[in-house]
Motif scaffolding. Structure first.
Motif, PDB file in Angstrom:
ATOM      1  N   ALA A 124       0.847  -1.185   0.000  1.00  0.00           N
ATOM      2  CA  ALA A 124       0.000   0.000   0.000  1.00  0.00           C
ATOM      3  C   ALA A 124       0.886   1.239   0.000  1.00  0.00           C
ATOM      4  O   ALA A 124       1.784   1.370   0.833  1.00  0.00           O
ATOM      5  N   VAL A 125       0.654   2.158  -0.931  1.00  0.00           N
ATOM      6  CA  VAL A 125       1.450   3.380  -1.040  1.00  0.00           C
ATOM      7  C   VAL A 125       0.652   4.527  -0.424  1.00  0.00           C
ATOM      8  O   VAL A 125      -0.485   4.801  -0.827  1.00  0.00           O
ATOM      9  N   ARG A 126       1.264   5.175   0.557  1.00  0.00           N
ATOM     10  CA  ARG A 126       0.588   6.291   1.236  1.00  0.00           C
ATOM     11  C   ARG A 126       1.502   7.516   1.216  1.00  0.00           C
ATOM     12  O   ARG A 126       2.697   7.411   1.531  1.00  0.00           O
ATOM     13  N   VAL A 127       0.929   8.642   0.876  1.00  0.00           N
ATOM     14  CA  VAL A 127       1.668   9.908   0.940  1.00  0.00           C
ATOM     15  C   VAL A 127       1.396  10.512   2.310  1.00  0.00           C
ATOM     16  O   VAL A 127       0.244  10.733   2.698  1.00  0.00           O
ATOM     17  N   GLN A 128       2.465  10.767   3.049  1.00  0.00           N
ATOM     18  CA  GLN A 128       2.340  11.167   4.446  1.00  0.00           C
ATOM     19  C   GLN A 128       3.565  11.999   4.845  1.00  0.00           C
ATOM     20  O   GLN A 128       4.696  11.589   4.576  1.00  0.00           O
ATOM     21  N   PRO A 129       3.379  13.153   5.450  1.00  0.00           N
ATOM     22  CA  PRO A 129       4.551  13.880   5.949  1.00  0.00           C
ATOM     23  C   PRO A 129       5.303  13.006   6.961  1.00  0.00           C
ATOM     24  O   PRO A 129       4.723  12.556   7.963  1.00  0.00           O
ATOM     25  N   LEU A 130       6.562  12.760   6.697  1.00  0.00           N
ATOM     26  CA  LEU A 130       7.344  11.864   7.538  1.00  0.00           C
ATOM     27  C   LEU A 130       8.173  12.592   8.591  1.00  0.00           C
ATOM     28  O   LEU A 130       8.667  11.947   9.527  1.00  0.00           O
ATOM     29  N   ARG A 131       8.318  13.880   8.457  1.00  0.00           N
ATOM     30  CA  ARG A 131       9.223  14.601   9.355  1.00  0.00           C
ATOM     31  C   ARG A 131       8.458  15.406  10.401  1.00  0.00           C
ATOM     32  O   ARG A 131       8.978  16.367  10.960  1.00  0.00           O
ATOM     33  N   VAL A 132       7.209  15.018  10.635  1.00  0.00           N
ATOM     34  CA  VAL A 132       6.396  15.686  11.650  1.00  0.00           C
ATOM     35  C   VAL A 132       5.961  14.655  12.683  1.00  0.00           C
ATOM     36  O   VAL A 132       5.908  13.441  12.409  1.00  0.00           O
ATOM     37  N   LEU A 133       5.608  15.099  13.873  1.00  0.00           N
ATOM     38  CA  LEU A 133       5.293  14.189  14.963  1.00  0.00           C
ATOM     39  C   LEU A 133       4.044  13.354  14.693  1.00  0.00           C
ATOM     40  O   LEU A 133       3.906  12.237  15.208  1.00  0.00           O
ATOM     41  N   GLN A 134       3.134  13.861  13.846  1.00  0.00           N
ATOM     42  CA  GLN A 134       1.892  13.132  13.592  1.00  0.00           C
ATOM     43  C   GLN A 134       2.130  11.764  12.940  1.00  0.00           C
ATOM     44  O   GLN A 134       1.296  10.853  13.048  1.00  0.00           O
ATOM     45  N   VAL A 135       3.267  11.603  12.261  1.00  0.00           N
ATOM     46  CA  VAL A 135       3.540  10.332  11.583  1.00  0.00           C
ATOM     47  C   VAL A 135       3.687   9.190  12.592  1.00  0.00           C
ATOM     48  O   VAL A 135       3.446   8.025  12.268  1.00  0.00           O
ATOM     49  N   VAL A 136       4.063   9.525  13.816  1.00  0.00           N
ATOM     50  CA  VAL A 136       4.251   8.484  14.835  1.00  0.00           C
ATOM     51  C   VAL A 136       2.947   7.746  15.093  1.00  0.00           C
ATOM     52  O   VAL A 136       2.895   6.502  15.083  1.00  0.00           O
ATOM     53  N   SER A 137       1.868   8.463  15.325  1.00  0.00           N
ATOM     54  CA  SER A 137       0.582   7.815  15.605  1.00  0.00           C
ATOM     55  C   SER A 137       0.053   7.077  14.383  1.00  0.00           C
ATOM     56  O   SER A 137      -0.582   6.009  14.512  1.00  0.00           O
ATOM     57  N   VAL A 138       0.309   7.604  13.197  1.00  0.00           N
ATOM     58  CA  VAL A 138      -0.151   6.942  11.968  1.00  0.00           C
ATOM     59  C   VAL A 138       0.508   5.573  11.819  1.00  0.00           C
ATOM     60  O   VAL A 138      -0.155   4.553  11.572  1.00  0.00           O
ATOM     61  N   LEU A 139       1.825   5.528  11.966  1.00  0.00           N
ATOM     62  CA  LEU A 139       2.546   4.268  11.814  1.00  0.00           C
ATOM     63  C   LEU A 139       2.228   3.291  12.946  1.00  0.00           C
ATOM     64  O   LEU A 139       2.127   2.073  12.718  1.00  0.00           O
ATOM     65  N   ASN A 140       2.071   3.800  14.144  1.00  0.00           N
ATOM     66  CA  ASN A 140       1.758   2.907  15.261  1.00  0.00           C
ATOM     67  C   ASN A 140       0.358   2.297  15.125  1.00  0.00           C
ATOM     68  O   ASN A 140       0.156   1.134  15.486  1.00  0.00           O
ATOM     69  N   ARG A 141      -0.596   3.064  14.609  1.00  0.00           N
ATOM     70  CA  ARG A 141      -1.933   2.501  14.380  1.00  0.00           C
ATOM     71  C   ARG A 141      -1.877   1.399  13.315  1.00  0.00           C
ATOM     72  O   ARG A 141      -2.535   0.366  13.435  1.00  0.00           O
ATOM     73  N   TRP A 142      -1.076   1.640  12.279  1.00  0.00           N
ATOM     74  CA  TRP A 142      -0.914   0.622  11.233  1.00  0.00           C
ATOM     75  C   TRP A 142      -0.293  -0.648  11.830  1.00  0.00           C
ATOM     76  O   TRP A 142      -0.762  -1.759  11.561  1.00  0.00           O
ATOM     77  N   ALA A 143       0.751  -0.499  12.628  1.00  0.00           N
ATOM     78  CA  ALA A 143       1.415  -1.641  13.241  1.00  0.00           C
ATOM     79  C   ALA A 143       0.464  -2.418  14.141  1.00  0.00           C
ATOM     80  O   ALA A 143       0.414  -3.656  14.110  1.00  0.00           O
ATOM     81  N   ASP A 144      -0.294  -1.711  14.944  1.00  0.00           N
ATOM     82  CA  ASP A 144      -1.243  -2.353  15.855  1.00  0.00           C
ATOM     83  C   ASP A 144      -2.292  -3.142  15.084  1.00  0.00           C
ATOM     84  O   ASP A 144      -2.677  -4.247  15.479  1.00  0.00           O
ATOM     85  N   SER A 145      -2.720  -2.606  13.941  1.00  0.00           N
ATOM     86  CA  SER A 145      -3.758  -3.248  13.151  1.00  0.00           C
ATOM     87  C   SER A 145      -3.253  -4.514  12.464  1.00  0.00           C
ATOM     88  O   SER A 145      -3.894  -5.569  12.533  1.00  0.00           O
TER      89      SER A 145
END
Length: 572
Positions: A294-315
């Protein structure tokens, strides 16, 4: 000629014996050749005539070669299938034959006259018939055998057990390993574990997923060029397959595990692209097609990316790994690649929890600690080697198994790991090496993160992290505000300024839980790509896991190594 020696008998007795012998020879219709006479002459001198007449009688009973009869034909089941290995015999004689793979048999050397024939084969009712054979006749007999009632019941019971996953499919010969349908990652996984143990120390446990790390690198291979691509293929031990061959096998494996019912095995791939970059269209479509990335465009250098990736990992790990990042990516990272593997399986034969008790475990540092230890006595595939024992513990249906390697007392687990690196992981065969084993296995619970960069470097892929040599020219679209992409190293061309992408971070998070019911395991491998502008059978065998050991969780259908581990201390 019919003659014999009569020792020192009186003359009249000799004459009587000679007349009797002449009649016996005539009535038997057997010509006594010189070999028989010679044999009679070396016999005992007391009863020479008796020995000679016995030879005559036996010779008279054997059928003549040109008068022997035979019966040939084919044996089929009541379902029309050829039956191989059936025993065909002429009752009351020593004449026997076996049916071949097509069910054909040829019973030769039968005496003419009435003959009682019998066909026997395991799992089928015997078949008898009586025929009258003429001299030198060749009779054709087509045989149909019917499955025995007990065999029908056993087959139905086995079918029900197989459907319910209650049979070890590998031990029953229902499934064999076919490494051509996937990528095993065996050698890669062993070398990766050995390198990780080297950098963490022999007193620390280390659990990794070769499948997760391997697929992450295989996905990155699609964007790699020149020497970088060659290094990745060599590290994975897949040079001969090529990029498309590796991708095709990975796709087949990933597609197949989705339909598995014996275990839960989920694989997910993701490409996270910073808003400042654009993924190469060819690479994006290739990653979707072969790895379902899955290809997702996401700002990687901001703190919000942490919750995005962690939700993906948890799922994707069903809650086993809820956190993989605690901060944003560095300023140079433009693309992040993630792979997740989640496994959950129940033992084919669960451990009885009432037998679990605190038992001592000696750590790699020599300390004795008490730990809950499970116990079971059962038939398992077992192998004894010069410095270790190995056992196979299957999960439901036997299509996945845990292979445990227990070093002998006084032998370091690191030493055995070195041996395994040279010879391959020991895989006891449940069909040929089944033994009654009393196994004691500690409950395991491991959660850890491993920095893969030192281990990857030991696998001779340090080029991935080298800002002067790494070549991921197929990753992102070049930007007009930057220098052009760096030319391949093999071209010999050097630009004063060029743009090169390398791997700036690589890590794997792992969760492992082993108890009386089975095993749950998960791993997430994350890779960050940064940009750099630069110039250039006996009594039960006692298999007591009470000291450091190795394990591999392996898919039996493809030989793929899902997880490997080095357990030095259960407290970690």
């Amino acid at each position: 000629m019919c003659s014999g020696r009569f020792g020192n008998l009186p003359g009249s007795a000799v004459a009587d014996r000679r007349r009797w012998l002449t009649k016996a020879c005539a009535s038997s219709q057997v010509q006594i050749v010189s070999l028989v006479v010679a044999r009679a002459r070396v016999a005992t001198m007391v009863y020479p005539l008796h020995c000679l007449c016995l030879t005559i009688a036996l010779a008279g009973q054997a059928p003549e070669q040109d008068s022997a009869s035979s019966v040939a034909g084919q044996i089929r089941s009541d379902k029309g299938r050829p039956v191989a290995g059936a025993l065909v015999r002429g009752m009351g004689s020593k004449v026997v034959a076996r049916s071949d793979a097509q069910g054909r048999f040829d019973l030769r050397g039968l005496a003419f006259g009435p003959a009682h024939l019998r066909v026997q084969v395991l799992g089928f009712e015997p078949v008898d018939t009586t025929v009258t054979l003429r001299r030198a006749e060749r009779l054709v007999w087509k045989v149909v055998v019917h499955e025995a009632d007990w065999a029908v019941k056993a087959r139905r019971l086995d079918s029900a057990r197989v459907a319910a996953g209650g049979v070890d499919s590998v031990a029953f010969g229902l499934v064999s390993t076919d490494t051509s349908t996937g990528v095993t990652y065996e050698r890669f996984g062993i070398r990766l574990l050995r390198a990780a143990v080297k950098h963490s120390g022999p007193g620390s446990s280390r659990v990794l997923s070769p499948l997760s790390a391997g697929q992450a690198l295989a996905l990155a291979l699609g964007a790699a060029k020149d020497s970088t691509a060659i290094s990745i293929a060599r590290a994975l031990d897949l040079v001969g397959l090529g990029l498309e061959g590796i991708a095709a096998r990975s796709r087949r494996f990933n597609d197949a595990v989705r339909s598995r019912r014996d275990i839960t095995l989920k694989i997910a791939n993701g490409l996270w692209v910073d808003t400042s970059a654009t993924l190469q269209p060819h690479f994006a479509s290739w990653a979707r097609a072969h790895y379902a990335a899955a290809v997702r465009v996401q700002p990687l250098r901001v703190l919000q990316v942490v919750s995005v990736l962690n939700r993906w990992a948890d799922s994707v790990t069903s809650g086993a790994i809820p956190v993989i990042r605690d901060k944003e990516f560095g300023e140079s990272v433009e693309v992040a690649l993630t792979n997740a593997v989640y496994f959950k399986g129940r033992w084919l034969e669960p451990f009885d929890s009432s037998l679990t008790q605190e038992r001592p475990f000696t750590t790699a540092n020599g300390k004795r600690v008490a730990t809950p230890t499970m116990e079971r006595t059962t038939n398992l595939a077992y192998r004894r080697a010069s410095r270790f024992q190995a056992v196979r513990v299957p999960y439901t249906a036997g299509l996945t198994a845990l292979y445990i390697v227990l070093p002998d007392s006084g032998v370091s687990a690191v030493t055995v790991l070195d041996d395994v690196e040279r010879t391959g992981w020991p895989i006891p065969n449940p069909r040929a090496e089944a033994r009654t084993v009393q196994i004691r296995l500690p409950r395991l619970h491991v959660t850890q993160a491993t920095d893969l960069r030192p281990a990857f470097t030991d696998l001779d892929v340090g080029i991935l992290f080298d800002s002067t040599r790494a070549d991921f020219g197929g990753l992102v679209v070049p930007r007009p505000d930057r220098p052009p992409p760096c030319p391949p190293l093999s071209s010999g061309v050097h630009l004063e300024a060029c743009t090169r992408h390398r791997i700036s971070e690589a890590a794997q998070h792992v969760f492992l839980d082993v108890d009386e019911k089975g095993t749950e395991a998960a791993a997430i491998t994350s890779i960050g790509f940064g940009v750099r502008i630069t110039s250039a059978p006996p009594p039960p065998i006692r298999f007591f896991v009470d000291r450091p050991f190795l394990f591999a969780l392996r898919d039996e259908k493809t030989g793929t190594f899902l997880f490997v581990g080095f357990i030095a201390d259960l407290r970690q």
